[in-house]
Design an enzyme around this catalytic site. Structure first.
Site, mmCIF file in Angstrom:
data_model
loop_
_atom_site.group_PDB
_atom_site.id
_atom_site.type_symbol
_atom_site.label_atom_id
_atom_site.label_comp_id
_atom_site.label_asym_id
_atom_site.label_seq_id
_atom_site.Cartn_x
_atom_site.Cartn_y
_atom_site.Cartn_z
ATOM 1 N N GLY A 46 4.343 7.206 -6.096
ATOM 2 C CA GLY A 46 4.455 8.637 -5.866
ATOM 3 C C GLY A 46 5.108 8.880 -4.523
ATOM 4 O O GLY A 46 5.039 8.023 -3.627
ATOM 5 N N GLN A 51 7.054 13.498 2.967
ATOM 6 C CA GLN A 51 7.218 12.091 3.344
ATOM 7 C C GLN A 51 8.664 11.726 3.632
ATOM 8 O O GLN A 51 8.939 10.685 4.227
ATOM 9 C CB GLN A 51 6.689 11.171 2.234
ATOM 10 C CG GLN A 51 5.193 11.294 2.027
ATOM 11 C CD GLN A 51 4.730 10.307 0.978
ATOM 12 O OE1 GLN A 51 4.739 10.606 -0.202
ATOM 13 N NE2 GLN A 51 4.343 9.119 1.406
ATOM 14 N N CYS A 89 -0.327 4.418 1.090
ATOM 15 C CA CYS A 89 0.615 5.519 1.251
ATOM 16 C C CYS A 89 1.887 4.988 1.904
ATOM 17 O O CYS A 89 1.810 4.239 2.868
ATOM 18 C CB CYS A 89 -0.009 6.598 2.128
ATOM 19 S SG CYS A 89 1.050 8.038 2.381
ATOM 20 N N LEU A 90 3.051 5.385 1.373
ATOM 21 C CA LEU A 90 4.314 4.896 1.932
ATOM 22 C C LEU A 90 4.519 5.370 3.366
ATOM 23 O O LEU A 90 5.280 4.762 4.110
ATOM 24 C CB LEU A 90 5.487 5.351 1.055
ATOM 25 C CG LEU A 90 5.464 4.819 -0.381
ATOM 26 C CD1 LEU A 90 6.655 5.350 -1.162
ATOM 27 C CD2 LEU A 90 5.435 3.300 -0.406
ATOM 28 N N HIS A 131 -3.241 12.620 -4.741
ATOM 29 C CA HIS A 131 -2.740 12.062 -3.477
ATOM 30 C C HIS A 131 -1.465 12.805 -3.056
ATOM 31 O O HIS A 131 -1.338 13.218 -1.899
ATOM 32 C CB HIS A 131 -2.468 10.562 -3.663
ATOM 33 C CG HIS A 131 -1.909 9.876 -2.455
ATOM 34 N ND1 HIS A 131 -2.591 8.904 -1.755
ATOM 35 C CD2 HIS A 131 -0.707 10.021 -1.812
ATOM 36 C CE1 HIS A 131 -1.840 8.493 -0.730
ATOM 37 N NE2 HIS A 131 -0.685 9.144 -0.755
ATOM 38 N N GLU A 132 -0.548 12.993 -4.010
ATOM 39 C CA GLU A 132 0.721 13.658 -3.676
ATOM 40 C C GLU A 132 0.509 15.144 -3.403
ATOM 41 O O GLU A 132 1.142 15.711 -2.507
ATOM 42 C CB GLU A 132 1.745 13.456 -4.801
ATOM 43 C CG GLU A 132 2.080 11.995 -5.112
ATOM 44 C CD GLU A 132 2.442 11.170 -3.896
ATOM 45 O OE1 GLU A 132 3.021 11.729 -2.938
ATOM 46 O OE2 GLU A 132 2.114 9.963 -3.881
ATOM 47 N N HIS A 135 -0.425 15.735 0.069
ATOM 48 C CA HIS A 135 0.701 15.730 1.024
ATOM 49 C C HIS A 135 1.285 17.136 1.185
ATOM 50 O O HIS A 135 1.734 17.503 2.267
ATOM 51 C CB HIS A 135 1.807 14.779 0.543
ATOM 52 C CG HIS A 135 1.575 13.340 0.908
ATOM 53 N ND1 HIS A 135 1.397 12.912 2.208
ATOM 54 C CD2 HIS A 135 1.512 12.221 0.144
ATOM 55 C CE1 HIS A 135 1.235 11.592 2.226
ATOM 56 N NE2 HIS A 135 1.297 11.146 0.980
HETATM 57 ZN ZN ZN Z 1 0.992 9.202 0.473
#
Ligand code: ZN
Length: 174
Positions: A46, A51, A89-90, A131-132, A135
């Site tokens: 995701g 991000q 998380c990226l 999760h997304e 963000h």
């Molecule tokens: Zn994340």
């Protein structure tokens, strides 16, 4: 298509609430493609606008063996149940923690063509969406931990972040 630069926590706009799209123009098709390519390059499941430095309500996601989805202006209409699972998380690479999430969701969003979709998700897909979605609210998964676990993970992250920045923050980890 191009791989976009990844913003590392807690840099802007990761801790800010993202803005809704007022209209869905043709540029959203390209943005979706770029976000999907970026998600693949970093081996994520995701990726949300903030991000990659875009403080707008958009994210992409992909479950194993499924097509990538793009959710714009998502609304969580219903959430039920509870699950606990490990997340990463990226924007906070190499840090993982167990997070409690709802287990079943109904979400309404626009896709990159401006069409309304209603998605029923459960388990892993529900976890990705939540999760997304966080963000877009300026929340990261570490904010969902109890205070002591959060502090421990943040100090781990400070060390990783210093190393990642020294190595070059935008290199995809292929
Ligand atoms: Zn994340």
């Amino acid at each position: 298509m191009s791989v976009l630069n990844m913003v590392l926590y807690p840099d802007d706009p990761l801790t800010q609430k993202a803005e809704s799209y007022e209209e869905i123009g043709p540029e959203l098709v390209k943005l979706k493609d770029d976000m999907v390519e970026t998600m693949h390059a970093y081996e994520g499941v995701g990726l949300a606008g903030p991000q990659v430095g875009i403080s707008k309500r958009i994210f992409v996601m992909q479950e194993p063996e499924q097509d990538a989805l793009c959710l714009i202006n998502p609304e969580i209409l219903n959430s039920e149940g509870e699950q606990v699972g490990e997340e990463g998380c990226l924007s906070i690479p190499e840090i993982y923690a167990d997070v409690v999430r709802a287990d079943r969701l109904v979400v309404r969003a626009l896709n990159e063509h401006g069409q309304t979709m209603t998605i029923e998700a459960e388990g892993y897909a529900a976890r990705i969406i939540l999760h997304e979605y966080d963000h877009l609210e300026g929340i990261v998964f570490l904010d969902r931990l109890d205070i002591l676990s959060r502090q421990a993970k943040l100090s781990e992250w400070n060390e990783v972040r210093a190393r990642v920045l020294a190595e070059g923050p935008t290199a995809p980890r292929l």
